[in-house]
Design a protein around this motif. Structure first.
Motif, PDB file in Angstrom:
ATOM      1  N   ARG A  44      22.585 -61.460  76.624  1.00 18.50           N
ATOM      2  CA  ARG A  44      23.986 -60.945  75.888  1.00 18.50           C
ATOM      3  C   ARG A  44      23.784 -61.519  74.554  1.00 18.50           C
ATOM      4  NH1 ARG A  44      28.445 -63.155  78.728  1.00 18.50           N
ATOM      5  NH2 ARG A  44      28.318 -61.391  79.884  1.00 18.50           N
ATOM      6  N   VAL A  45      23.722 -60.586  73.334  1.00 18.53           N
ATOM      7  CA  VAL A  45      23.600 -60.886  71.792  1.00 18.53           C
ATOM      8  C   VAL A  45      24.866 -60.772  71.234  1.00 18.53           C
ATOM      9  CG1 VAL A  45      22.388 -60.774  70.075  1.00 18.53           C
ATOM     10  CG2 VAL A  45      21.214 -60.699  72.107  1.00 18.53           C
ATOM     11  N   SER A  46      25.393 -61.702  70.710  1.00 21.02           N
ATOM     12  CA  SER A  46      26.784 -61.276  70.018  1.00 21.02           C
ATOM     13  C   SER A  46      26.579 -61.700  68.553  1.00 21.02           C
ATOM     14  CB  SER A  46      27.866 -62.136  70.359  1.00 21.02           C
ATOM     15  OG  SER A  46      28.328 -61.998  71.669  1.00 21.02           O
ATOM     16  N   LEU A  47      26.850 -60.588  67.616  1.00 20.40           N
ATOM     17  CA  LEU A  47      26.526 -60.642  66.051  1.00 20.40           C
ATOM     18  C   LEU A  47      27.990 -60.665  65.594  1.00 20.40           C
ATOM     19  CD1 LEU A  47      23.934 -57.887  66.064  1.00 20.40           C
ATOM     20  CD2 LEU A  47      23.552 -60.374  65.626  1.00 20.40           C
ATOM     21  N   PHE A  48      28.421 -61.794  64.504  1.00 19.60           N
ATOM     22  CA  PHE A  48      29.395 -61.900  63.787  1.00 19.60           C
ATOM     23  C   PHE A  48      29.151 -61.488  62.347  1.00 19.60           C
ATOM     24  CE2 PHE A  48      29.328 -64.140  67.529  1.00 19.60           C
ATOM     25  CZ  PHE A  48      30.815 -64.062  68.200  1.00 19.60           C
ATOM     26  N   SER A  49      30.180 -60.558  61.699  1.00 22.56           N
ATOM     27  CA  SER A  49      30.006 -60.124  60.234  1.00 22.56           C
ATOM     28  C   SER A  49      30.722 -61.241  59.510  1.00 22.56           C
ATOM     29  CB  SER A  49      31.037 -59.103  60.137  1.00 22.56           C
ATOM     30  OG  SER A  49      30.519 -57.961  60.773  1.00 22.56           O
ATOM     31  N   PRO A  50      30.228 -61.259  58.168  1.00 19.71           N
ATOM     32  CA  PRO A  50      30.496 -62.689  57.623  1.00 19.71           C
ATOM     33  C   PRO A  50      32.108 -62.616  57.066  1.00 19.71           C
ATOM     34  CG  PRO A  50      29.200 -61.303  56.230  1.00 19.71           C
ATOM     35  CD  PRO A  50      29.263 -60.782  57.692  1.00 19.71           C
ATOM     36  N   ARG A  51      32.668 -63.685  56.729  1.00 20.94           N
ATOM     37  CA  ARG A  51      34.174 -63.693  56.493  1.00 20.94           C
ATOM     38  C   ARG A  51      34.198 -64.569  55.246  1.00 20.94           C
ATOM     39  NH1 ARG A  51      34.237 -60.412  59.755  1.00 20.94           N
ATOM     40  NH2 ARG A  51      35.124 -60.360  61.854  1.00 20.94           N
ATOM     41  N   HIS A  52      34.937 -63.943  54.162  1.00 18.81           N
ATOM     42  CA  HIS A  52      35.267 -64.369  52.880  1.00 18.81           C
ATOM     43  C   HIS A  52      36.492 -65.091  52.888  1.00 18.81           C
ATOM     44  CE1 HIS A  52      34.177 -65.149  48.894  1.00 18.81           C
ATOM     45  NE2 HIS A  52      35.204 -64.517  48.503  1.00 18.81           N
ATOM     46  N   PHE A  53      36.600 -66.490  52.887  1.00 22.97           N
ATOM     47  CA  PHE A  53      37.878 -66.965  52.897  1.00 22.97           C
ATOM     48  C   PHE A  53      38.310 -67.459  51.519  1.00 22.97           C
ATOM     49  CE2 PHE A  53      36.070 -67.876  57.194  1.00 22.97           C
ATOM     50  CZ  PHE A  53      36.930 -67.368  58.138  1.00 22.97           C
ATOM     51  N   SER A  54      37.496 -67.621  50.900  1.00 24.13           N
ATOM     52  CA  SER A  54      38.092 -68.369  49.407  1.00 24.13           C
ATOM     53  C   SER A  54      38.458 -66.943  48.443  1.00 24.13           C
ATOM     54  CB  SER A  54      36.543 -68.731  48.641  1.00 24.13           C
ATOM     55  OG  SER A  54      36.942 -69.265  47.452  1.00 24.13           O
ATOM     56  N   LYS A  55      39.425 -67.432  47.628  1.00 23.34           N
ATOM     57  CA  LYS A  55      40.039 -66.613  46.681  1.00 23.34           C
ATOM     58  C   LYS A  55      39.108 -66.372  45.503  1.00 23.34           C
ATOM     59  CE  LYS A  55      44.706 -67.844  47.997  1.00 23.34           C
ATOM     60  NZ  LYS A  55      45.817 -68.439  47.397  1.00 23.34           N
ATOM     61  N   ALA A  56      38.018 -67.158  45.367  1.00 20.93           N
ATOM     62  CA  ALA A  56      36.774 -67.034  44.323  1.00 20.93           C
ATOM     63  C   ALA A  56      36.082 -65.646  44.676  1.00 20.93           C
ATOM     64  CB  ALA A  56      36.248 -68.087  44.088  1.00 20.93           C
ATOM     65  N   PRO A  57      35.623 -64.870  44.278  1.00 21.04           N
ATOM     66  CA  PRO A  57      34.913 -63.699  44.380  1.00 21.04           C
ATOM     67  C   PRO A  57      33.461 -64.292  44.571  1.00 21.04           C
ATOM     68  CG  PRO A  57      35.029 -63.832  41.989  1.00 21.04           C
ATOM     69  CD  PRO A  57      36.012 -64.590  42.485  1.00 21.04           C
ATOM     70  N   GLY A  58      32.406 -63.713  45.504  1.00 20.59           N
ATOM     71  CA  GLY A  58      31.330 -64.107  45.884  1.00 20.59           C
ATOM     72  C   GLY A  58      30.251 -62.903  45.885  1.00 20.59           C
ATOM     73  N   SER A  59      29.133 -63.162  45.640  1.00 17.48           N
ATOM     74  CA  SER A  59      28.136 -62.085  45.252  1.00 17.48           C
ATOM     75  C   SER A  59      26.731 -62.487  45.680  1.00 17.48           C
ATOM     76  CB  SER A  59      28.166 -61.302  43.999  1.00 17.48           C
ATOM     77  OG  SER A  59      27.926 -62.271  43.005  1.00 17.48           O
ATOM     78  N   ARG A  60      25.866 -61.922  46.074  1.00 16.92           N
ATOM     79  CA  ARG A  60      24.705 -62.205  46.050  1.00 16.92           C
ATOM     80  C   ARG A  60      23.543 -61.137  46.032  1.00 16.92           C
ATOM     81  NH1 ARG A  60      23.076 -63.683  52.444  1.00 16.92           N
ATOM     82  NH2 ARG A  60      24.409 -61.865  53.437  1.00 16.92           N
ATOM     83  N   ILE A  61      22.431 -61.126  45.500  1.00 15.16           N
ATOM     84  CA  ILE A  61      21.200 -60.400  45.222  1.00 15.16           C
ATOM     85  C   ILE A  61      20.100 -61.028  45.839  1.00 15.16           C
ATOM     86  CG2 ILE A  61      19.745 -59.091  43.918  1.00 15.16           C
ATOM     87  CD1 ILE A  61      22.268 -58.709  42.039  1.00 15.16           C
ATOM     88  N   GLY A  62      19.264 -60.094  46.658  1.00 17.70           N
ATOM     89  CA  GLY A  62      17.758 -60.862  47.217  1.00 17.70           C
ATOM     90  C   GLY A  62      16.945 -59.854  47.251  1.00 17.70           C
ATOM     91  N   ILE A  63      15.658 -60.139  46.906  1.00 16.86           N
ATOM     92  CA  ILE A  63      14.305 -59.354  46.958  1.00 16.86           C
ATOM     93  C   ILE A  63      13.329 -60.123  47.582  1.00 16.86           C
ATOM     94  CG2 ILE A  63      12.846 -58.279  45.264  1.00 16.86           C
ATOM     95  CD1 ILE A  63      14.868 -57.930  43.015  1.00 16.86           C
ATOM     96  N   THR A  64      12.741 -59.526  48.348  1.00 14.61           N
ATOM     97  CA  THR A  64      11.702 -60.018  49.124  1.00 14.61           C
ATOM     98  C   THR A  64      10.433 -59.267  49.168  1.00 14.61           C
ATOM     99  OG1 THR A  64      13.364 -61.301  50.793  1.00 14.61           O
ATOM    100  CG2 THR A  64      10.988 -61.057  51.425  1.00 14.61           C
ATOM    101  N   SER A  65       9.337 -59.650  48.976  1.00 14.92           N
ATOM    102  CA  SER A  65       7.996 -59.054  49.055  1.00 14.92           C
ATOM    103  C   SER A  65       7.073 -59.737  49.758  1.00 14.92           C
ATOM    104  CB  SER A  65       7.477 -58.742  47.457  1.00 14.92           C
ATOM    105  OG  SER A  65       6.299 -58.262  47.472  1.00 14.92           O
ATOM    106  N   GLY A  66       6.236 -59.188  50.542  1.00  9.87           N
ATOM    107  CA  GLY A  66       5.287 -60.045  51.576  1.00  9.87           C
ATOM    108  C   GLY A  66       4.147 -58.983  51.663  1.00  9.87           C
ATOM    109  N   ASP A  67       3.123 -59.577  52.610  1.00  8.91           N
ATOM    110  CA  ASP A  67       1.721 -58.843  52.897  1.00  8.91           C
ATOM    111  C   ASP A  67       1.892 -57.409  53.181  1.00  8.91           C
ATOM    112  OD1 ASP A  67       0.586 -61.155  52.038  1.00  8.91           O
ATOM    113  OD2 ASP A  67       0.351 -61.809  54.065  1.00  8.91           O
TER     114      ASP A  67
END
Length: 301
Positions: free
Chosen positions: A53-76
């Motif tokens: 049984r696999v349970s996945l949970f979405s992120p919860r943003h509790f802070s009143k400050a905005p949050g952001s992220r950007i990611g770039i991944t490259s591999g073989d």
């Protein structure tokens, strides 16, 4: 996954408490390559006799400050992944988040099997207090998998779009995780692609009561087809930090008057030198793949 030789039907997935049902060409079991783990905050895996049984949970943003992220991944072999997310919460308790991921995995062997998928997520919630809240969430997945061909076709192609719309409302009598908690959930899942137009609607209630050493959970879901009724209950007890035990029972009805019913038990004891002694068992009758209408329930021990 092919846990203990039982195929993809040996794994059951939940996203924020709502069952993630197989749909479209992958109708017998969930294809986990749909999931973008960058769009989840936590994952839990429970081992049951003969199943996971696999349970996945979405992120919860509790802070009143905005949050952001950007990611770039490259591999073989030109493997690449691109992610982005933006989250914000207003002082009145309204919050929103938007995110996406594109994963590109060209073939490494064979004459084909290129795979890429684009996932997007939009969530809006209203949590005026620690005891009450509502959330609406929309997730879209567009997999594009070429047929895997070596000497023979080992895996068929897959191309289309899966949309999952969730709504959840919760209430609890304490601001922490103890005490009584009730969740109401609604879901609509659709698939379009490769000549398949599929839809499943579901709704349910999850009620739980917890103390520091005891827990009781009951779940009841209704779906538009395949498994119309889905009931389960679990009780757990941990009187000491080194010992825990749990008992669980489940009852399901499936199309064509088929039924699944089973009872399971688990217990664990922590031993010296970091060793653990655990045991589990399950017995009953189970329809392993409800989407196959010509398969009935089998005895399970």
């Amino acid at each position: 996954p092919n846990y203990r030789g039982r195929g993809p039907a040996s794994v059951t997935y939940f996203v924020d408490g709502l069952p993630y049902v197989p749909l479209g060409p992958d109708s017998l079991g969930v294809d986990p390559s749909y999931f973008s783990l960058s769009q989840f905050e936590r994952m839990e895996v429970e081992k049951l006799p003969g199943s996971l049984r696999v349970s996945l949970f979405s992120p919860r943003h509790f802070s009143k400050a905005p949050g952001s992220r950007i990611g770039i991944t490259s591999g073989d072999k030109n493997v690449a992944r691109y992610i982005g997310a933006l989250e914000y919460r207003f002082p009145v308790g309204i919050g929103f988040s938007v995110g996406g991921e594109r994963m590109v995995a060209p073939t490494a062997t064979g004459t084909s099997s290129d795979f890429d998928i684009t996932n997007g997520r939009l969530a809006l919630d209203f949590v005026p207090s620690h005891r009450f809240g509502m959330e609406a969430q929309f997730v879209t997945s567009t997999p594009d998998r070429k047929a895997f061909v070596d000497v023979d076709t080992l895996e068929l192609a897959l191309k289309g779009r899966r949309n999952d719309a969730h709504f959840r409302v919760f209430w609890r009598n304490r601001p922490d995780d103890l005490g009584l908690r009730v969740d109401g959930l609604l879901g609509l899942t659709t698939w379009k692609g490769q000549g398949v137009d599929d839809e499943v609607r579901q709704g349910g209630v999850v009620a739980a009561w917890r103390t520091r050493t005891f827990g009781l959970t009951a779940r009841a879901f209704n779906r538009s087809r395949t498994t119309p009724l889905d009931f389960s209950a679990e009780v757990g007890w941990s009187p000491l930090g080194i010992f825990s035990a749990a008992v669980e029972a489940a009852y399901q009805t499936h199309d064509l008057d088929r039924e699944s019913r089973w009872v399971g038990a688990r217990a664990g004891l922590s031993l010296p030198f970091g060793l653990q002694l655990t045991g589990s068992g399950r017995a009953g009758r189970l329809v392993a793949t409800p989407a196959l209408l010509n398969t009935g329930a089998q005895d399970l021990t």
